[in-house]
Design an enzyme around this catalytic site. Sequence first.
Site, PDB file in Angstrom:
ATOM      1  N   MET A  37     -11.118  -6.036   5.474  1.00 31.66           N
ATOM      2  CA  MET A  37     -10.320  -5.094   6.260  1.00 31.66           C
ATOM      3  C   MET A  37      -9.957  -5.743   7.594  1.00 31.66           C
ATOM      4  SD  MET A  37      -9.865  -2.519   4.359  1.00 31.66           S
ATOM      5  CE  MET A  37      -8.876  -1.623   5.552  1.00 31.66           C
ATOM      6  N   ASP A  41      -6.320  -6.532   4.266  1.00 31.55           N
ATOM      7  CA  ASP A  41      -5.695  -5.198   4.280  1.00 31.55           C
ATOM      8  C   ASP A  41      -5.710  -4.633   5.702  1.00 31.55           C
ATOM      9  OD1 ASP A  41      -4.865  -2.603   3.778  1.00 31.55           O
ATOM     10  OD2 ASP A  41      -6.566  -2.081   2.486  1.00 31.55           O
ATOM     11  N   GLY A  42      -4.505  -4.405   6.244  1.00 29.23           N
ATOM     12  CA  GLY A  42      -4.387  -3.727   7.530  1.00 29.23           C
ATOM     13  C   GLY A  42      -3.569  -4.521   8.531  1.00 29.23           C
ATOM     14  N   GLY A  43      -2.427  -3.966   8.942  1.00 30.78           N
ATOM     15  CA  GLY A  43      -1.621  -4.611   9.979  1.00 30.78           C
ATOM     16  C   GLY A  43      -0.987  -5.923   9.560  1.00 30.78           C
ATOM     17  N   HIS A  89      -8.312   0.878  -4.063  1.00 27.64           N
ATOM     18  CA  HIS A  89      -9.217   0.645  -2.931  1.00 27.64           C
ATOM     19  C   HIS A  89      -9.946   1.950  -2.649  1.00 27.64           C
ATOM     20  CE1 HIS A  89      -9.364  -0.285   1.725  1.00 27.64           C
ATOM     21  NE2 HIS A  89     -10.571  -0.120   1.203  1.00 27.64           N
ATOM     22  N   SER A 136       0.856  -1.191   0.000  1.00 24.77           N
ATOM     23  CA  SER A 136       0.000   0.000   0.000  1.00 24.77           C
ATOM     24  C   SER A 136       0.887   1.235   0.000  1.00 24.77           C
ATOM     25  CB  SER A 136      -0.896  -0.001   1.234  1.00 24.77           C
ATOM     26  OG  SER A 136      -1.356   1.316   1.464  1.00 24.77           O
ATOM     27  N   MET A 144     -12.296   4.322  -0.666  1.00 19.22           N
ATOM     28  CA  MET A 144     -12.928   4.552   0.651  1.00 19.22           C
ATOM     29  C   MET A 144     -13.624   5.899   0.541  1.00 19.22           C
ATOM     30  SD  MET A 144      -9.755   3.167   2.922  1.00 19.22           S
ATOM     31  CE  MET A 144      -8.692   3.124   1.491  1.00 19.22           C
ATOM     32  N   GLY A 181       1.310  -2.010   4.025  1.00 22.05           N
ATOM     33  CA  GLY A 181       1.811  -0.653   3.857  1.00 22.05           C
ATOM     34  C   GLY A 181       3.035  -0.414   4.692  1.00 22.05           C
ATOM     35  N   SER A 182       2.826  -0.180   6.007  1.00 24.36           N
ATOM     36  CA  SER A 182       3.959   0.190   6.859  1.00 24.36           C
ATOM     37  C   SER A 182       4.991  -0.937   6.944  1.00 24.36           C
ATOM     38  CB  SER A 182       3.470   0.596   8.251  1.00 24.36           C
ATOM     39  OG  SER A 182       2.574  -0.355   8.755  1.00 24.36           O
ATOM     40  N   ASP A 240      -4.805   3.594  -2.017  1.00 23.76           N
ATOM     41  CA  ASP A 240      -5.916   3.915  -1.112  1.00 23.76           C
ATOM     42  C   ASP A 240      -6.466   5.297  -1.417  1.00 23.76           C
ATOM     43  OD1 ASP A 240      -6.004   1.605   0.743  1.00 23.76           O
ATOM     44  OD2 ASP A 240      -3.920   2.179   1.096  1.00 23.76           O
ATOM     45  N   HIS A 253      -1.132  -1.304  -4.416  1.00 23.84           N
ATOM     46  CA  HIS A 253      -2.391  -0.981  -3.729  1.00 23.84           C
ATOM     47  C   HIS A 253      -2.477   0.531  -3.501  1.00 23.84           C
ATOM     48  CE1 HIS A 253      -5.807  -2.094  -1.130  1.00 23.84           C
ATOM     49  NE2 HIS A 253      -5.394  -1.115  -0.324  1.00 23.84           N
ATOM     50  N   MET A 301      -9.174   8.028  -0.420  1.00 25.49           N
ATOM     51  CA  MET A 301     -10.053   8.418   0.696  1.00 25.49           C
ATOM     52  C   MET A 301     -10.573   9.825   0.461  1.00 25.49           C
ATOM     53  SD  MET A 301      -7.735   7.111   3.869  1.00 25.49           S
ATOM     54  CE  MET A 301      -6.765   5.596   3.771  1.00 25.49           C
ATOM     55  N   GLY A 338      -8.843   3.921   6.897  1.00 25.20           N
ATOM     56  CA  GLY A 338      -8.552   5.343   7.065  1.00 25.20           C
ATOM     57  C   GLY A 338      -7.083   5.664   7.265  1.00 25.20           C
TER      58      GLY A 338
HETATM   59  C1  DX5 Z   1      -6.176   1.605   5.470  1.00 23.82           C
HETATM   60  C2  DX5 Z   1      -5.685   1.213   4.101  1.00 23.82           C
HETATM   61  C3  DX5 Z   1      -4.538   0.297   4.066  1.00 23.82           C
HETATM   62  C4  DX5 Z   1      -3.296   0.776   4.766  1.00 23.82           C
HETATM   63  C5  DX5 Z   1      -2.596  -0.437   5.286  1.00 23.82           C
HETATM   64  O1  DX5 Z   1      -7.397   2.240   5.347  1.00 23.82           O
HETATM   65  O2  DX5 Z   1      -6.748   0.591   3.383  1.00 23.82           O
HETATM   66  O3  DX5 Z   1      -4.261  -0.131   2.737  1.00 23.82           O
HETATM   67  O4  DX5 Z   1      -2.417   1.509   3.968  1.00 23.82           O
HETATM   68  O5  DX5 Z   1      -1.500  -0.027   6.013  1.00 23.82           O
HETATM   69  P1  DX5 Z   1      -0.763  -0.999   7.043  1.00 23.82           P
HETATM   70  O6  DX5 Z   1      -0.276  -2.186   6.260  1.00 23.82           O
HETATM   71  O7  DX5 Z   1       0.321  -0.145   7.583  1.00 23.82           O
HETATM   72  O8  DX5 Z   1      -1.784  -1.411   8.087  1.00 23.82           O
HETATM   73 ZN    ZN Z   2      -6.300  -0.306   1.425  1.00 19.23          ZN
END
Ligand code: DX5
Ligand code: ZN
Length: 213
Positions: free
Chosen positions: A135, A173-175, A64, A6, A66, A195-196, A33, A31, A35, A140
Amino acid sequence: MLVAPSILSADFGRLAQEVEAICEAGCDLVHVDVMDGHFVPNMTIGPVVVEAVARAATKPLDIHLMVQNNPFFVDLFAPLKPGFISFHIEEEKHPHRLIQKIRSYGIRPAIVLNPHTRPECVEFLLEDLDMVLLMSVNPGFGGQTFIPGVLEKARRLKEMIEKRNPKCLIEVDGGVNDRNIHELKAAGVDVAVAGSYVFKHESYRRAIESLKV
Ligand code: DX5
Ligand code: ZN
């Protein structure tokens, strides 16, 4: 496991180089995002920046959404020919119609479920979908903690998918990181968004490889 970094956690001052770097490091999808500050309490990027990402990417984009007003954003991003566009079921009254619209552009449609949303709500859409995105954080922001309840949801969704459309992928997606990736794989997940974990790693290549289980 397919890996979709991401770019939310990338250095936006060097966005094109960051996108090139993850593609060279072996990612499968990029990916993105999007928003709007309404569906989620954050804003990210629009078509001008996503166009620059598309130009730098040598792998398909995984957009993605949002946002509120999904059809408007699908029309906006379709000319960039992403691989996938996913939209949140919580924000769409006519998901079947929107799936048809995405497919009419030659783009693969996907639906996203927030952490509280039951997997059964997509049961009668599975035949028309190429992917369901679960998710594992509240949408967000990047860098949040993985919600483990997504594992049971993935297992239940996998059973439905095997009955109704075995080609449909499950994305999470997430963590996501190298500590939960094996459990995700065992639960039937096909695509990992990270992402991170990827962008904070000293080597994008090693980070991506560690998720390809
Ligand atoms: C959150 C996004 C994710 C986010 C994931 O709303 O949809 O794609 O970037 O980031 P990590 O992998 O750091 O949780
Ligand atoms: Zn995402």
